[in-house]
Design a protein around this motif. Structure first.
Motif, mmCIF file in Angstrom:
data_model
loop_
_atom_site.group_PDB
_atom_site.id
_atom_site.type_symbol
_atom_site.label_atom_id
_atom_site.label_comp_id
_atom_site.label_asym_id
_atom_site.label_seq_id
_atom_site.Cartn_x
_atom_site.Cartn_y
_atom_site.Cartn_z
ATOM 1 N N LEU A 104 0.497 0.513 -11.077
ATOM 2 C CA LEU A 104 -0.767 -0.060 -11.537
ATOM 3 C C LEU A 104 -1.956 0.858 -11.263
ATOM 4 N N ALA A 105 -1.913 1.618 -10.185
ATOM 5 C CA ALA A 105 -3.028 2.521 -9.874
ATOM 6 C C ALA A 105 -3.241 3.530 -10.997
ATOM 7 N N GLU A 106 -2.183 3.906 -11.667
ATOM 8 C CA GLU A 106 -2.268 4.863 -12.771
ATOM 9 C C GLU A 106 -2.699 4.193 -14.075
ATOM 10 N N TYR A 107 -2.145 3.028 -14.379
ATOM 11 C CA TYR A 107 -2.369 2.396 -15.668
ATOM 12 C C TYR A 107 -3.518 1.388 -15.696
ATOM 13 N N CYS A 108 -3.794 0.763 -14.559
ATOM 14 C CA CYS A 108 -4.787 -0.315 -14.545
ATOM 15 C C CYS A 108 -5.456 -0.410 -13.166
ATOM 16 N N PRO A 109 -6.143 0.645 -12.728
ATOM 17 C CA PRO A 109 -6.711 0.651 -11.378
ATOM 18 C C PRO A 109 -7.749 -0.447 -11.124
ATOM 19 N N SER A 110 -8.432 -0.905 -12.164
ATOM 20 C CA SER A 110 -9.454 -1.933 -11.955
ATOM 21 C C SER A 110 -8.871 -3.270 -11.518
ATOM 22 N N LEU A 111 -7.564 -3.458 -11.711
ATOM 23 C CA LEU A 111 -6.922 -4.708 -11.294
ATOM 24 C C LEU A 111 -6.536 -4.695 -9.811
ATOM 25 N N LEU A 112 -6.383 -3.527 -9.223
ATOM 26 C CA LEU A 112 -5.865 -3.431 -7.856
ATOM 27 C C LEU A 112 -6.601 -4.286 -6.831
ATOM 28 N N PRO A 113 -7.921 -4.383 -6.858
ATOM 29 C CA PRO A 113 -8.578 -5.246 -5.863
ATOM 30 C C PRO A 113 -8.174 -6.722 -5.968
ATOM 31 N N TYR A 114 -7.687 -7.141 -7.137
ATOM 32 C CA TYR A 114 -7.361 -8.547 -7.399
ATOM 33 C C TYR A 114 -5.872 -8.857 -7.281
#
Length: 116
Positions: free
Chosen positions: A77-87
């Motif tokens: 996810l850090a590569e494809y969708c980093p903005s989701l990581l905090p959630y």
């Protein structure tokens, strides 16, 4: 990713969710071809098998097309969708919608119901 970061724990605390970060080897369902669209949407069903329960897509609407979501390990996810990581630590039953300058996070009990 089995331990929550301080940011993930803070997000969960802010919205009143228990912290439930999925293990890095679990999968999310992600609509990779939509990730350039806004808003970013995500919801979490109950985990099942090797699935974390997370489903992620960009744009206004999801799709019933069986090929809409592709499996992706949480570790990517850090590569494809980093903005989701905090959630990502939000427990099953939570949804979110993110857009520039906008954050909407809410609990949706219907996500916990499974069809029998």
């Amino acid at each position: 990713m089995s331990d929550a970061t301080a940011q993930q724990a803070a997000i969960c605390s802010r919205f009143g969710s228990s912290v439930s970060v999925p293990a890095a080897n679990l999968k999310v369902g992600i609509a990779l071809r939509t990730l350039g669209k806004t808003p970013l949407n995500a919801l979490r069903h109950l985990p099942e098998g090797d699935m974390s329960g997370w489903y992620i897509w960009g744009g206004e609407r999801s799709s019933d097309d069986p090929a809409f979501f592709q499996p992706l390990h949480v570790s990517h996810l850090a590569e494809y969708c980093p903005s989701l990581l905090p959630y990502i630590g939000l427990a099953p039953g939570w949804r979110l919608l993110l857009a520039p300058g906008h954050e909407d996070v809410w609990y949706d009990e219907s996500l916990l119901k499974t069809e029998v």
